[in-house]
Design an enzyme around this catalytic site. Structure first.
Site, short mmCIF file in Angstrom:
data_model
loop_
_atom_site.label_atom_id
_atom_site.label_comp_id
_atom_site.label_asym_id
_atom_site.label_seq_id
_atom_site.Cartn_x
_atom_site.Cartn_y
_atom_site.Cartn_z
CB SER A 4 116.81 116.67 3.88
OG SER A 4 117.65 117.02 2.78
CE1 TYR A 24 117.22 121.71 5.88
CE2 TYR A 24 118.69 120.53 4.38
CZ TYR A 24 117.41 120.86 4.79
OH TYR A 24 116.32 120.34 4.14
#
Length: 266
Positions: A149, A162
């Site tokens: 990401s 995350y």
């Protein structure tokens, strides 16, 4: 994409989180490029069946779906073995399964934090270990592509688990790439930015919220999964044979720190 582009012909790929979103788009792209594909999912039979039907409509090459909890070492091993049992080998592993949930730094729930790490980082580690063992067991090497990401390098306040998982996955990518570079195994990552998937339901279907997100993207729009899938296909192909240990950010410029488009610091 021209139908004759068969860069992945004869290759066998397992794509986790392959029943929806980016994973499904990657599976469809791989099938179009000639690969035999297995899609990993966890208790998502309806979406998996839809994905299989979509793959067979592109090319009836007997794709399979594997239901498995990748946070279990033994299940991860079994998923790789299932691919080898069905297709005779595995050439490409795409560690795409992942999720996010709020974990504010001063008040996160320990079980929620651990769940994100277990899926987004440890699951990829278990599957990578099993895939590498298979790659080393026969000639030809193999390829691993991890879905990280932009938050591999951009902090995400309120989502510490995350961000930590994606940062860890980025460095796992580099470490495995270096360890096995001389044995025909390439390990890379794709770092998407804002993508129109279920993970972003909170804003993708709300025009005002979506506009607020897209205002931060230098290119001015959020990606569709089909915008991300070709990056995986390139990294899986021989066109990327000299690339390993890299994260290719497909993010519309988010990692360029768009707030600096106008110089305010000097």
């Amino acid at each position: 994409m021209p139908d004759h582009a068969q860069r992945l012909a004869g290759r066998v790929a397992l794509i986790t989180g392959g029943s929806r979103g980016i994973g499904r788009a990657v599976a469809e792209r791989f099938v179009r490029e000639g690969a035999e594909v297995g899609i990993g999912h966890r208790q998502d039979a309806e979406s998996a069946d839809e994905a299989l039907a979509s793959l067979k409509a592109i090319r009836p090459n007997s794709p399979i779906a594997i239901d498995g909890d990748i946070t279990s070492e033994t299940v991860a091993d079994a998923m790789i073995l299932a691919m080898v049992a069905r297709f005779g080998r595995l050439d490409i592993l795409v560690n795409n399964a992942g999720f996010q949930t709020e974990t504010p730094g001063a008040d996160f729930d320990a079980d929620r934090f651990r769940a994100v790490i277990d899926v987004d980082l440890m699951g990829a580690a278990w599957l990578s270990r099993a895939a590498i063992r298979h790659f080393l067991s026969r000639p030809g090497g193999g390829t691993i592509i991890n879905t990280t990401s932009v938050h591999q390098i951009i902090p995400k306040p309120g989502y510490a688990a995350y961000a930590a998982a994606k940062a860890g996955l980025g460095h796992l990518t580099r470490t495995l790439a270096l360890e096995f570079a001389d044995r025909g195994i390439r390990v890379n990552a794709v770092g998407p930015g804002a993508v129109l998937t279920d993970m972003n339901d909170a804003w993708k279907d709300d025009p005002a919220a979506r506009a607020a997100v897209e205002a931060h993207i230098p290119m001015g729009f959020a990606a569709a999964p089909d915008d991300i899938a070709p990056v995986f296909a390139f990294l899986a192909s021989d066109e990327a044979r000299y690339i390993t240990g890299q994260t290719l950010y497909a993010c519309g410029g988010l990692t360029l720190y768009g707030e600096f488009r106008q110089n305010w610091s000097s």
